[in-house]
Design an enzyme around this catalytic site. Structure first.
Site, PDB file in Angstrom:
ATOM      1  N   TYR A  30       3.658 -82.158 -22.346  1.00 35.99           N
ATOM      2  CA  TYR A  30       3.078 -82.845 -23.494  1.00 35.99           C
ATOM      3  C   TYR A  30       1.942 -82.033 -24.096  1.00 35.99           C
ATOM      4  O   TYR A  30       0.993 -81.673 -23.408  1.00 35.99           O
ATOM      5  CB  TYR A  30       2.607 -84.243 -23.070  1.00 35.99           C
ATOM      6  CG  TYR A  30       3.791 -85.114 -22.765  1.00 35.99           C
ATOM      7  CD1 TYR A  30       4.314 -85.933 -23.743  1.00 35.99           C
ATOM      8  CD2 TYR A  30       4.435 -85.041 -21.540  1.00 35.99           C
ATOM      9  CE1 TYR A  30       5.450 -86.691 -23.490  1.00 35.99           C
ATOM     10  CE2 TYR A  30       5.567 -85.786 -21.279  1.00 35.99           C
ATOM     11  CZ  TYR A  30       6.066 -86.606 -22.266  1.00 35.99           C
ATOM     12  OH  TYR A  30       7.195 -87.340 -22.018  1.00 35.99           O
ATOM     13  N   LEU A  31       2.068 -81.770 -25.391  1.00 32.00           N
ATOM     14  CA  LEU A  31       1.040 -81.053 -26.140  1.00 32.00           C
ATOM     15  C   LEU A  31      -0.025 -82.019 -26.653  1.00 32.00           C
ATOM     16  O   LEU A  31      -1.157 -81.629 -26.888  1.00 32.00           O
ATOM     17  CB  LEU A  31       1.681 -80.307 -27.317  1.00 32.00           C
ATOM     18  CG  LEU A  31       2.667 -79.219 -26.891  1.00 32.00           C
ATOM     19  CD1 LEU A  31       3.566 -78.825 -28.051  1.00 32.00           C
ATOM     20  CD2 LEU A  31       1.919 -78.020 -26.339  1.00 32.00           C
TER      21      LEU A  31
END
Length: 155
Positions: A30-31
């Site tokens: 997850y960015l």
């Protein structure tokens, strides 16, 4: 607009394995994972990769946008992710109505098995199979984003 409608269940037994028609290995990270949106990068084996943006959930539904990206780009993006990218085997089941999968987690989430069903917004919710245990759809601990920060084996 893309709408994702889903529910998640823990498993009760192994009967689901008889319904597996295909398995893929996924790595995802997850960015972004703030309260209103998540941005995920996913690598499917060595052949496909996707960037996905998901909005905040409203009941079982939320907006979801997914785009293919080059595999090399996905590998670089995974290195930029928050927490530790998770690994899992996604088993696709021959069960209808709905699209049923079981995620069998690896690494720091080994031992966790979660069934998921998705269905279209104008269809009724699919019936729960006998091998499905408790509904954990609203339990944030079972969110893939949370599992990258607080793995199952650390609970």
């Amino acid at each position: 607009m893309a709408v994702e409608i889903e529910k998640k269940y823990l498993l009760s037994g192994e009967d689901w394995r008889a319904e597996v028609v295909r398995t893929e290995t996924l790595t995802q990270g997850y960015l972004s994972m703030d309260r209103d949106r998540e941005v995920r990068v996913r690598l499917s084996g060595d052949t496909a990769a996707f960037l996905t943006v998901k909005a905040r959930r409203s009941g079982p539904a939320r907006l979801e946008y997914e785009y293919p990206v080059p595999v090399a780009d996905a590998r670089e993006l995974l290195a930029l992710c928050l927490g530790t990218p998770l690994r899992k085997h996604r088993h696709h089941l021959s069960r209808a109505p709905g699209r049923w999968t079981v995620d069998e987690y690896a690494g720091a989430n080994t031992g966790l098995l979660v069934a998921e069903v998705e269905w279209d917004e104008h269809q009724p919710e699919p019936p729960t199979p006998t091998w499905a245990g408790p509904d954990v759809s609203t339990d944030r601990r079972y969110s893939n984003a949370v599992l990258t920060l607080t793995p199952y084996t650390s609970w």
